[in-house]
Enzyme design. Structure first.
Site, PDB file in Angstrom:
ATOM      1  N   CYS A   4       0.851  -1.197   0.000  1.00 58.55           N
ATOM      2  CA  CYS A   4       0.000   0.000   0.000  1.00 58.55           C
ATOM      3  C   CYS A   4       0.890   1.252   0.000  1.00 58.55           C
ATOM      4  O   CYS A   4       1.758   1.409   0.872  1.00 58.55           O
ATOM      5  CB  CYS A   4      -0.903   0.004   1.240  1.00 58.55           C
ATOM      6  SG  CYS A   4      -1.690   1.584   1.546  1.00 58.55           S
ATOM      7  N   CYS A   7       0.777   3.290   3.222  1.00 55.75           N
ATOM      8  CA  CYS A   7       1.455   2.572   4.312  1.00 55.75           C
ATOM      9  C   CYS A   7       2.968   2.729   4.169  1.00 55.75           C
ATOM     10  O   CYS A   7       3.677   2.910   5.170  1.00 55.75           O
ATOM     11  CB  CYS A   7       1.094   1.084   4.294  1.00 55.75           C
ATOM     12  SG  CYS A   7      -0.541   0.707   4.972  1.00 55.75           S
ATOM     13  N   ASP A  30       0.168  16.728  -1.112  1.00 57.90           N
ATOM     14  CA  ASP A  30      -0.208  15.912  -2.266  1.00 57.90           C
ATOM     15  C   ASP A  30       0.822  16.136  -3.379  1.00 57.90           C
ATOM     16  O   ASP A  30       1.248  17.255  -3.633  1.00 57.90           O
ATOM     17  CB  ASP A  30      -1.613  16.289  -2.744  1.00 57.90           C
ATOM     18  CG  ASP A  30      -2.185  15.275  -3.706  1.00 57.90           C
ATOM     19  OD1 ASP A  30      -3.164  14.590  -3.352  1.00 57.90           O
ATOM     20  OD2 ASP A  30      -1.660  15.166  -4.844  1.00 57.90           O
ATOM     21  N   HIS A  46      -3.680   0.859   8.527  1.00 59.00           N
ATOM     22  CA  HIS A  46      -4.297   0.700   7.208  1.00 59.00           C
ATOM     23  C   HIS A  46      -5.806   0.524   7.337  1.00 59.00           C
ATOM     24  O   HIS A  46      -6.284  -0.463   7.888  1.00 59.00           O
ATOM     25  CB  HIS A  46      -3.714  -0.490   6.442  1.00 59.00           C
ATOM     26  CG  HIS A  46      -4.299  -0.586   5.054  1.00 59.00           C
ATOM     27  ND1 HIS A  46      -3.814   0.144   3.995  1.00 59.00           N
ATOM     28  CD2 HIS A  46      -5.363  -1.270   4.583  1.00 59.00           C
ATOM     29  CE1 HIS A  46      -4.543  -0.098   2.925  1.00 59.00           C
ATOM     30  NE2 HIS A  46      -5.495  -0.957   3.251  1.00 59.00           N
ATOM     31  N   ASN A  86     -12.549  10.529  -1.004  1.00 60.84           N
ATOM     32  CA  ASN A  86     -13.161   9.763  -2.081  1.00 60.84           C
ATOM     33  C   ASN A  86     -13.285   8.311  -1.652  1.00 60.84           C
ATOM     34  O   ASN A  86     -12.367   7.758  -1.033  1.00 60.84           O
ATOM     35  CB  ASN A  86     -12.308   9.874  -3.352  1.00 60.84           C
ATOM     36  CG  ASN A  86     -12.268  11.295  -3.892  1.00 60.84           C
ATOM     37  OD1 ASN A  86     -13.289  11.969  -3.933  1.00 60.84           O
ATOM     38  ND2 ASN A  86     -11.089  11.755  -4.273  1.00 60.84           N
ATOM     39  N   GLY A  92     -13.483   8.323  -7.700  1.00 59.52           N
ATOM     40  CA  GLY A  92     -12.117   8.596  -8.124  1.00 59.52           C
ATOM     41  C   GLY A  92     -11.060   8.246  -7.105  1.00 59.52           C
ATOM     42  O   GLY A  92      -9.933   8.742  -7.181  1.00 59.52           O
ATOM     43  N   HIS A  97      -6.197   3.635   0.765  1.00 64.11           N
ATOM     44  CA  HIS A  97      -5.811   3.862   2.167  1.00 64.11           C
ATOM     45  C   HIS A  97      -6.509   5.163   2.544  1.00 64.11           C
ATOM     46  O   HIS A  97      -6.278   6.191   1.876  1.00 64.11           O
ATOM     47  CB  HIS A  97      -4.283   3.958   2.295  1.00 64.11           C
ATOM     48  CG  HIS A  97      -3.782   4.125   3.701  1.00 64.11           C
ATOM     49  ND1 HIS A  97      -2.859   3.259   4.272  1.00 64.11           N
ATOM     50  CD2 HIS A  97      -4.028   5.058   4.644  1.00 64.11           C
ATOM     51  CE1 HIS A  97      -2.581   3.647   5.511  1.00 64.11           C
ATOM     52  NE2 HIS A  97      -3.274   4.758   5.754  1.00 64.11           N
ATOM     53  N   HIS A  99      -7.784   8.595   3.329  1.00 56.13           N
ATOM     54  CA  HIS A  99      -7.101   9.888   3.376  1.00 56.13           C
ATOM     55  C   HIS A  99      -8.119  10.992   3.199  1.00 56.13           C
ATOM     56  O   HIS A  99      -9.053  10.874   2.407  1.00 56.13           O
ATOM     57  CB  HIS A  99      -6.002   9.993   2.314  1.00 56.13           C
ATOM     58  CG  HIS A  99      -6.424   9.627   0.919  1.00 56.13           C
ATOM     59  ND1 HIS A  99      -6.606   8.320   0.533  1.00 56.13           N
ATOM     60  CD2 HIS A  99      -6.697  10.389  -0.159  1.00 56.13           C
ATOM     61  CE1 HIS A  99      -6.976   8.282  -0.744  1.00 56.13           C
ATOM     62  NE2 HIS A  99      -7.059   9.535  -1.184  1.00 56.13           N
ATOM     63  N   HIS A 101      -8.381  14.769   1.935  1.00 55.71           N
ATOM     64  CA  HIS A 101      -7.733  15.879   1.236  1.00 55.71           C
ATOM     65  C   HIS A 101      -8.106  17.162   1.980  1.00 55.71           C
ATOM     66  O   HIS A 101      -9.300  17.401   2.245  1.00 55.71           O
ATOM     67  CB  HIS A 101      -8.261  16.006  -0.190  1.00 55.71           C
ATOM     68  CG  HIS A 101      -8.009  14.831  -1.085  1.00 55.71           C
ATOM     69  ND1 HIS A 101      -7.020  14.831  -2.051  1.00 55.71           N
ATOM     70  CD2 HIS A 101      -8.617  13.622  -1.181  1.00 55.71           C
ATOM     71  CE1 HIS A 101      -7.054  13.672  -2.714  1.00 55.71           C
ATOM     72  NE2 HIS A 101      -8.011  12.920  -2.207  1.00 55.71           N
TER      73      HIS A 101
HETATM   74  P1  DGP Z   1      -7.588   9.870  -4.277  1.00 54.46           P
HETATM   75  O1  DGP Z   1      -7.636  10.024  -5.780  1.00 54.46           O
HETATM   76  O2  DGP Z   1      -8.730  10.524  -3.564  1.00 54.46           O
HETATM   77  O3  DGP Z   1      -7.372   8.438  -3.871  1.00 54.46           O
HETATM   78  O4  DGP Z   1      -6.292  10.676  -3.811  1.00 54.46           O
HETATM   79  C1  DGP Z   1      -5.006  10.170  -3.878  1.00 54.46           C
HETATM   80  C2  DGP Z   1      -4.073  11.340  -3.891  1.00 54.46           C
HETATM   81  O5  DGP Z   1      -2.774  10.846  -3.613  1.00 54.46           O
HETATM   82  C3  DGP Z   1      -3.980  12.061  -5.224  1.00 54.46           C
HETATM   83  O6  DGP Z   1      -4.445  13.403  -5.066  1.00 54.46           O
HETATM   84  C4  DGP Z   1      -2.509  12.049  -5.584  1.00 54.46           C
HETATM   85  C5  DGP Z   1      -1.837  11.640  -4.297  1.00 54.46           C
HETATM   86  N1  DGP Z   1      -0.651  10.817  -4.460  1.00 54.46           N
HETATM   87  C6  DGP Z   1      -0.547   9.692  -5.209  1.00 54.46           C
HETATM   88  N2  DGP Z   1       0.683   9.170  -5.100  1.00 54.46           N
HETATM   89  C7  DGP Z   1       1.370   9.980  -4.242  1.00 54.46           C
HETATM   90  C8  DGP Z   1       2.697   9.953  -3.732  1.00 54.46           C
HETATM   91  O7  DGP Z   1       3.516   9.072  -4.020  1.00 54.46           O
HETATM   92  N3  DGP Z   1       3.037  10.968  -2.887  1.00 54.46           N
HETATM   93  C9  DGP Z   1       2.170  11.957  -2.534  1.00 54.46           C
HETATM   94  N4  DGP Z   1       2.621  12.907  -1.702  1.00 54.46           N
HETATM   95  N5  DGP Z   1       0.908  12.002  -2.992  1.00 54.46           N
HETATM   96  C10 DGP Z   1       0.516  11.036  -3.843  1.00 54.46           C
END
Ligand code: DGP
Length: 113
Positions: A4, A7, A30, A46, A86, A92, A97, A99, A101
């Site tokens: 993950c 994780c 992000d 997780h 989401n 989307g 995991h 989160h 935003h």
């Molecule tokens: P969601 O699409 O709601 O699952 O959001 C996932 C977010 O994670 C997306 O806005 C981009 C971010 N993201 C994906 N990979 C990485 C990463 O390796 N590092 C960081 N800091 N953010 C990431």
């Protein structure tokens, strides 16, 4: 080590711009920001999404929203901010995991896409 992504970030195995780190909760910027402030707040534990939350996560959720409120203050989001999570493919969700935003620093349109 879990496969993950978040994780792995929580374990320090993948670099991130970390803005909060405590025993239960972590927050980082992000990688693909959609607003001047775009932070992700995650539990270290997780949990795949909101769909998997139970009453046992009550304390964790309170801590996550305490962190969100504190970070919004630190980022000077005085004009307001948005907290989004989401759940599943139609919404989307791309990382399975939980989160939140935290978005701010500009006027945010509504409804989202
Ligand atoms: P969601 O699409 O709601 O699952 O959001 C996932 C977010 O994670 C997306 O806005 C981009 C971010 N993201 C994906 N990979 C990485 C990463 O390796 N590092 C960081 N800091 N953010 C990431």
């Amino acid at each position: 080590m879990s496969d993950c992504l978040f994780c792995r970030i929580a374990a320090g195995a993948i670099d991130a711009d970390v803005v909060h780190s405590s025993e239960g909760v972590m927050a980082f910027r992000d990688v693909s920001p959609k607003a001047p402030t775009h932070l992700l707040v995650i539990p270290r534990e997780h949990v795949a999404s909101v769909a998997d939350l139970t009453a046992s996560h009550e304390g964790l959720l309170v801590e996550m929203f305490d962190v969100i409120r504190s970070l919004a203050g630190r980022e000077s989001l005085d004009g307001g901010y948005r907290v989004v999570t989401n759940v599943g493919a139609d919404a989307g969700q791309s990382v399975d995991h939980l989160h939140f935003h935290l978005l701010g620093g500009r006027a945010l349109g509504w409804p989202p896409g």
